[in-house]
Design a protein around this motif. Structure first.
Motif, short mmCIF file in Angstrom:
data_model
loop_
_atom_site.label_atom_id
_atom_site.label_comp_id
_atom_site.label_asym_id
_atom_site.label_seq_id
_atom_site.Cartn_x
_atom_site.Cartn_y
_atom_site.Cartn_z
N PRO A 1 -51.92 26.61 27.97
CA PRO A 1 -51.35 26.89 29.30
C PRO A 1 -50.03 26.15 29.48
O PRO A 1 -49.88 25.00 29.08
N LEU A 2 -49.07 26.84 30.08
CA LEU A 2 -47.76 26.26 30.38
C LEU A 2 -47.51 26.37 31.88
O LEU A 2 -47.54 27.48 32.44
N ILE A 3 -47.27 25.24 32.53
CA ILE A 3 -46.95 25.22 33.95
C ILE A 3 -45.44 25.12 34.12
O ILE A 3 -44.81 24.22 33.57
N CYS A 4 -44.86 26.04 34.88
CA CYS A 4 -43.42 26.01 35.17
C CYS A 4 -43.21 25.33 36.51
O CYS A 4 -43.55 25.89 37.56
N ALA A 5 -42.66 24.13 36.47
CA ALA A 5 -42.53 23.31 37.68
C ALA A 5 -41.06 23.09 38.02
O ALA A 5 -40.62 21.96 38.21
N GLN A 6 -40.30 24.18 38.09
CA GLN A 6 -38.88 24.09 38.41
C GLN A 6 -38.60 24.74 39.76
O GLN A 6 -39.36 25.58 40.24
N ASN A 7 -37.45 24.39 40.34
CA ASN A 7 -36.92 25.17 41.44
C ASN A 7 -36.47 26.52 40.91
O ASN A 7 -36.22 26.70 39.72
N GLY A 8 -36.35 27.49 41.81
CA GLY A 8 -35.94 28.82 41.40
C GLY A 8 -37.12 29.64 40.89
O GLY A 8 -38.27 29.20 40.92
N VAL A 9 -36.83 30.85 40.42
CA VAL A 9 -37.88 31.80 40.04
C VAL A 9 -37.68 32.36 38.63
O VAL A 9 -38.39 33.29 38.24
N GLU A 10 -36.76 31.80 37.87
CA GLU A 10 -36.43 32.38 36.57
C GLU A 10 -37.26 31.80 35.43
O GLU A 10 -37.50 32.50 34.43
N SER A 11 -37.70 30.56 35.52
CA SER A 11 -38.32 29.91 34.36
C SER A 11 -39.60 30.61 33.93
O SER A 11 -39.91 30.67 32.73
N GLU A 12 -40.37 31.14 34.88
CA GLU A 12 -41.60 31.85 34.50
C GLU A 12 -41.29 33.08 33.65
O GLU A 12 -42.01 33.38 32.69
N ARG A 13 -40.24 33.80 34.00
CA ARG A 13 -39.85 34.97 33.20
C ARG A 13 -39.42 34.57 31.80
O ARG A 13 -39.76 35.22 30.81
N LEU A 14 -38.67 33.47 31.72
CA LEU A 14 -38.29 32.95 30.40
C LEU A 14 -39.53 32.56 29.60
O LEU A 14 -39.62 32.81 28.40
N ALA A 15 -40.48 31.93 30.27
CA ALA A 15 -41.69 31.45 29.59
C ALA A 15 -42.54 32.60 29.09
O ALA A 15 -43.10 32.53 27.97
N LEU A 16 -42.66 33.67 29.86
CA LEU A 16 -43.52 34.78 29.46
C LEU A 16 -43.03 35.47 28.19
O LEU A 16 -43.79 36.16 27.52
N ARG A 17 -41.79 35.29 27.85
CA ARG A 17 -41.29 35.84 26.59
C ARG A 17 -41.82 35.07 25.39
O ARG A 17 -41.77 35.55 24.27
N ARG A 18 -42.34 33.86 25.63
CA ARG A 18 -42.76 32.98 24.54
C ARG A 18 -44.20 32.50 24.67
O ARG A 18 -44.78 32.09 23.67
N PHE A 19 -44.74 32.49 25.88
CA PHE A 19 -46.10 31.98 26.13
C PHE A 19 -46.95 33.07 26.78
O PHE A 19 -46.49 33.79 27.67
N ARG A 20 -48.19 33.15 26.34
CA ARG A 20 -49.13 34.12 26.92
C ARG A 20 -49.71 33.62 28.25
O ARG A 20 -49.97 34.43 29.14
N ARG A 21 -49.89 32.31 28.37
CA ARG A 21 -50.59 31.75 29.54
C ARG A 21 -49.60 30.93 30.37
O ARG A 21 -49.40 29.76 30.13
#
Length: 341
Positions: A109-129
């Motif tokens: 599991p990877l938690i995206c704890a940043q401001n903004g809404v882009e990091s999750e989209r970046l993460a989904l290209r590389r992480f399933r969870r």
């Protein structure tokens, strides 16, 4: 569960310090002078209750940990402009153990704890969870080895959910650990809605970074103009967000914040002279959506450019007056109206 905090700055350091204080296994990922200071003296976490040095393991890259475990949780807390490099570095890290036999991107599991809404989209290209987290935790990191947070009796409120939607048992377990570490952690099925609400609030970051701490009616008026423009853009894009009233009702008076001399995350980036700032993923997000949906965004365009200029030139926060920034925004709005016609 072992928590690997990728980016031990203001947010990552505070969350990692609190988890370590509560007895959890924590690894901090930090480089340069900050990492060296933590190795030598521990992570110095200052709260309204005092300062404590937490002796935790510090690494710079995945290889220093060897194989990861299926019980590891990756907590991504670098700024969004640094997220892609961190995601590339960690997604291919090997995961061992009886249930292992894959990579972090496949299994952890990877938690995206940043401001903004882009990091999750970046993460989904590389992480399933992937899990989104909406951070309401004012904290500062202005010197190597030290972070500070002003919240009491709780350190902050962290809304957590599966991205793009839903909840699961992993989110519930992580939230329980955060709650034991003195943080309020609601598990929500609509975490993007919370992050878009926070995005609108973070449009003030550029105002604060460029002109200094927001203490005047004139500075507050600039933020309201940026927010109004942002709300218009989100409406045109069909994006829902948590409004100010709902946020206030949720938080209530559960957390009080002691006075602080420093500013928010963008102000801190200029203060440390990092050479980069998150404006492209805050005001720039509104500019992007505006261009996609035919809505002019002159206020946020100017704020994005001004913040980026100060970061690139390594100028101090507050290098521009409110009057000068207001004049630039007024001129940009007049041009946008003329272009429309």
């Amino acid at each position: 569960m072992r928590y690997i905090i990728i980016g031990a700055g203001a947010i990552g350091g505070t969350v990692g310090g609190r988890l370590a204080e509560a007895g959890h296994d924590v690894v901090l990922v930090a480089r340069g002078a900050h990492g060296a200071a933590i190795r030598e003296h521990g992570l110095r976490l200052t709260t309204p209750g005092g300062t404590t040095a937490h002796r935790v393991r510090v690494v710079e890259r995945p290889a220093e940990l060897g194989e990861l475990s299926v019980d590891d949780v990756l907590f991504l807390a670098v700024k969004t402009q640094d997220a892609e490099a961190a995601l590339d570095a960690w997604s291919g890290a090997p995961v061992g153990g009886p249930a292992g036999g894959g990579t972090a991107g496949e299994l952890l599991p990877l938690i995206c704890a940043q401001n903004g809404v882009e990091s999750e989209r970046l993460a989904l290209r590389r992480f399933r969870r992937v899990y989104g987290m909406c951070i309401w935790l004012p904290a500062t990191h202005v010197e190597p080895g030290a972070v500070a947070t002003a919240g009491a009796p709780y350190t902050g409120m962290l809304h957590l959910g599966v991205y793009p939607s839903g909840t699961d048992e992993t989110a519930v377990r992580i939230a329980a650990d955060l709650e034991k570490a003195n943080m309020i952690a609601p598990v929500v099925a609509d975490v993007p809605r919370w992050k878009y609400g926070k995005l609108l609030a973070n449009l003030a970051n550029a105002v604060e970074a460029v002109t200094g701490l927001i203490t005047t009616d004139e500075a507050r008026a600039l933020y309201r103009r940026a927010r109004t423009e942002g709300e218009t853009v989100l409406t045109a894009a069909g994006i829902d967000w948590v409004g100010e009233r709902e946020q206030q009702e949720t938080r209530g008076d559960r957390i009080r914040f002691a006075p602080s001399d420093g500013g928010g995350s963008s102000w801190q980036s200029l203060n440390r002279g990092t050479g980069s700032i998150e404006a492209d993923f805050l005001n720039g997000e509104i500019a992007l959506l505006g261009r996609l949906h035919g809505v002019p965004t002159p206020v946020n365009d100017v704020l994005q450019r001004a913040a980026n200029t100060l970061a690139r030139e390594r100028r101090a926060p507050g290098s521009m007056t409110v009057a000068e920034l207001t004049e630039r925004i007024d001129r940009a709005e007049r041009t946008a109206r003329a272009d429309r016609g």
